[in-house]
Design a protein around this motif. Structure first.
Motif, PDB file in Angstrom:
ATOM      1  N   LYS A   1      12.364   2.090  -5.557  1.00 29.95           N
ATOM      2  CA  LYS A   1      12.168   3.510  -5.843  1.00 29.95           C
ATOM      3  C   LYS A   1      11.377   3.712  -7.132  1.00 29.95           C
ATOM      4  CE  LYS A   1      13.373   6.720  -4.079  1.00 29.95           C
ATOM      5  NZ  LYS A   1      12.651   7.578  -3.114  1.00 29.95           N
ATOM      6  N   LYS A   2      11.613   2.874  -8.118  1.00 29.81           N
ATOM      7  CA  LYS A   2      10.884   2.984  -9.382  1.00 29.81           C
ATOM      8  C   LYS A   2       9.395   2.816  -9.150  1.00 29.81           C
ATOM      9  CE  LYS A   2      10.451  -0.504 -12.138  1.00 29.81           C
ATOM     10  NZ  LYS A   2      10.659  -1.634 -13.085  1.00 29.81           N
ATOM     11  N   PHE A   3       9.002   1.760  -8.423  1.00 25.68           N
ATOM     12  CA  PHE A   3       7.583   1.523  -8.154  1.00 25.68           C
ATOM     13  C   PHE A   3       7.020   2.580  -7.219  1.00 25.68           C
ATOM     14  CE2 PHE A   3       8.466  -2.643  -9.916  1.00 25.68           C
ATOM     15  CZ  PHE A   3       7.263  -3.013 -10.493  1.00 25.68           C
ATOM     16  N   ASN A   4       7.789   2.958  -6.222  1.00 20.44           N
ATOM     17  CA  ASN A   4       7.325   3.961  -5.264  1.00 20.44           C
ATOM     18  C   ASN A   4       7.026   5.286  -5.953  1.00 20.44           C
ATOM     19  OD1 ASN A   4       8.304   6.342  -3.224  1.00 20.44           O
ATOM     20  ND2 ASN A   4       7.255   4.714  -2.111  1.00 20.44           N
ATOM     21  N   ASN A   5       7.903   5.697  -6.848  1.00 20.11           N
ATOM     22  CA  ASN A   5       7.702   6.963  -7.562  1.00 20.11           C
ATOM     23  C   ASN A   5       6.540   6.876  -8.552  1.00 20.11           C
ATOM     24  OD1 ASN A   5       9.831   8.261  -6.251  1.00 20.11           O
ATOM     25  ND2 ASN A   5      11.341   7.565  -7.759  1.00 20.11           N
ATOM     26  N   ALA A   6       6.478   5.756  -9.286  1.00 23.18           N
ATOM     27  CA  ALA A   6       5.446   5.598 -10.312  1.00 23.18           C
ATOM     28  C   ALA A   6       4.050   5.498  -9.706  1.00 23.18           C
ATOM     29  CB  ALA A   6       5.733   4.368 -11.163  1.00 23.18           C
ATOM     30  N   ASN A   7       3.959   4.973  -8.495  1.00 24.82           N
ATOM     31  CA  ASN A   7       2.649   4.718  -7.883  1.00 24.82           C
ATOM     32  C   ASN A   7       2.282   5.695  -6.773  1.00 24.82           C
ATOM     33  OD1 ASN A   7       2.027   2.498  -9.522  1.00 24.82           O
ATOM     34  ND2 ASN A   7       3.234   1.121  -8.229  1.00 24.82           N
ATOM     35  N   LYS A   8       2.958   6.821  -6.720  1.00 16.66           N
ATOM     36  CA  LYS A   8       2.638   7.832  -5.711  1.00 16.66           C
ATOM     37  C   LYS A   8       1.172   8.252  -5.772  1.00 16.66           C
ATOM     38  CE  LYS A   8       6.300   9.280  -3.282  1.00 16.66           C
ATOM     39  NZ  LYS A   8       6.672   8.347  -2.262  1.00 16.66           N
ATOM     40  N   HIS A   9       0.612   8.270  -6.982  1.00 13.28           N
ATOM     41  CA  HIS A   9      -0.775   8.706  -7.140  1.00 13.28           C
ATOM     42  C   HIS A   9      -1.754   7.813  -6.392  1.00 13.28           C
ATOM     43  CE1 HIS A   9      -1.967   5.524 -10.084  1.00 13.28           C
ATOM     44  NE2 HIS A   9      -0.663   5.480 -10.268  1.00 13.28           N
TER      45      HIS A   9
ATOM     46  N   ASP B   1       0.804  -1.226   0.000  1.00 10.77           N
ATOM     47  CA  ASP B   1       0.000   0.000   0.000  1.00 10.77           C
ATOM     48  C   ASP B   1       0.837   1.276   0.000  1.00 10.77           C
ATOM     49  OD1 ASP B   1      -2.167  -1.645   0.044  1.00 10.77           O
ATOM     50  OD2 ASP B   1      -3.055  -0.835   1.863  1.00 10.77           O
ATOM     51  N   PHE B   2       1.918   1.289   0.781  1.00  8.80           N
ATOM     52  CA  PHE B   2       2.673   2.532   0.962  1.00  8.80           C
ATOM     53  C   PHE B   2       4.132   2.448   0.515  1.00  8.80           C
ATOM     54  CE2 PHE B   2      -0.633   2.410   4.326  1.00  8.80           C
ATOM     55  CZ  PHE B   2      -1.439   3.417   3.805  1.00  8.80           C
ATOM     56  N   GLY B   3       4.531   1.281   0.030  1.00 13.75           N
ATOM     57  CA  GLY B   3       5.891   1.115  -0.461  1.00 13.75           C
ATOM     58  C   GLY B   3       5.952   1.138  -1.973  1.00 13.75           C
ATOM     59  N   VAL B   4       5.478   0.060  -2.592  1.00 10.27           N
ATOM     60  CA  VAL B   4       5.545  -0.048  -4.052  1.00 10.27           C
ATOM     61  C   VAL B   4       4.195   0.195  -4.734  1.00 10.27           C
ATOM     62  CG1 VAL B   4       7.578  -1.537  -4.138  1.00 10.27           C
ATOM     63  CG2 VAL B   4       5.322  -2.578  -3.847  1.00 10.27           C
TER      64      VAL B   4
END
Length: 262
Positions: A239-247, A144-147
């Motif tokens: 970091k790639k998933f975290n940034n891409a899924n911030k929304h 939920d809050f990581g990737v």
């Protein structure tokens, strides 16, 4: 982690929330995975009504078997648990017959995978409305809050999230304490949205222990250049998933109109 105290805390939290909301209990989708098994068991321990729903869409047989094994265990142990099965495969196929496929195969496959999750969300809310229940989410802290490894308005569309403050490893600790079936405890985590045997690790490129480590390193302010080898690779994946899924992790953006032009 003081597992027994965590279990009691979540159960009390669930019961208190449902009682204040004036509902009868909870509805939850059972996938055959550890997260839904633990969440449904926690809900059952509240003593309130719990409706477990299987919602297969071209589901892998191993997922179906594990889900049924867990539901059988749960209904035998708790009088307040009932279950039903809604086969969404015909609905999914009907949907596919009405849309067009414009894009490369990987893009189409992902769009259809997310559609499966959203059909399941719609089903859960149908039964929630029918029986005055809350939809219990099954997402854990890393997802939920990581990737952000879930479908927006699919499995992310819930009323409350009992295990969203627990890492995947901690969910397994609860699973062991709650005597979740061994077949589920040993199964490779999988979202089951593609109808095959691919695991979460196959899709993400890193295991949950690696993602938990990367999440902690990120929270500590570390950068990818602080690591080498596999650690650097896992951190970059996180970091790639975290940034891409911030929304998925922040409130829906609202365009706030200045008072002087309203």
């Amino acid at each position: 982690m003081q597992t027994d105290k965590v279990v009691n805390y979540i159960v009390d939290w669930l019961r208190d929330y449902a009682t204040k909301a004036g509902v009868n209990g909870f509805v939850i989708g059972i996938s055959g995975g550890i997260d839904s098994a633990v969440t449904s068991t926690l809900c059952a321990k509240t003593g309130l009504d719990v409706l477990c729903i299987e919602m297969p869409i071209h589901q892998a047989e191993s997922h179906v078997t594990r889900a049924q094994e867990h539901i059988k265990q749960l209904t035998e142990q708790f009088d307040n648990v009932s279950d039903t099965r809604t086969n969404l495969t015909p609905v999914f196929e009907a949907f596919k017959s009405e849309v067009f496929f414009d894009g490369d195969q990987a893009t189409v496959d992902m769009a259809l995978a997310n559609t499966r999750a959203r059909l399941r969300m719609t089903t859960l809310y149908y039964y929630a409305g029918l029986y005055k229940l809350l939809v219990a989410g099954t997402g854990n802290k890393v997802e939920d809050f990581g990737v952000g490894f879930y479908t927006k308005y699919g499995d992310g569309g819930v009323d409350l999230s009992p295990i969203a403050d627990l890492l995947k490893s901690q969910v397994y600790e609860l699973g062991s304490f709650l005597n979740i079936p061994e077949s589920i405890m040993k199964a490779q985590p999988s979202d089951g949205l593609f109808g095959d045997s691919r695991s979460d690790e196959d899709q993400i490129g890193a295991s949950y222990p690696e993602l938990e480590w990367a999440m902690k390193m990120d929270e500590a302010g570390k950068k990818s250049e602080d690591f080498t080898g596999r650690e650097q690779t896992a951190f970059k994946i996180y970091k790639k998933f975290n940034n891409a899924n911030k929304h998925k992790m922040i409130p829906i953006p609202i365009c706030e109109i200045p008072n002087n032009i309203l």
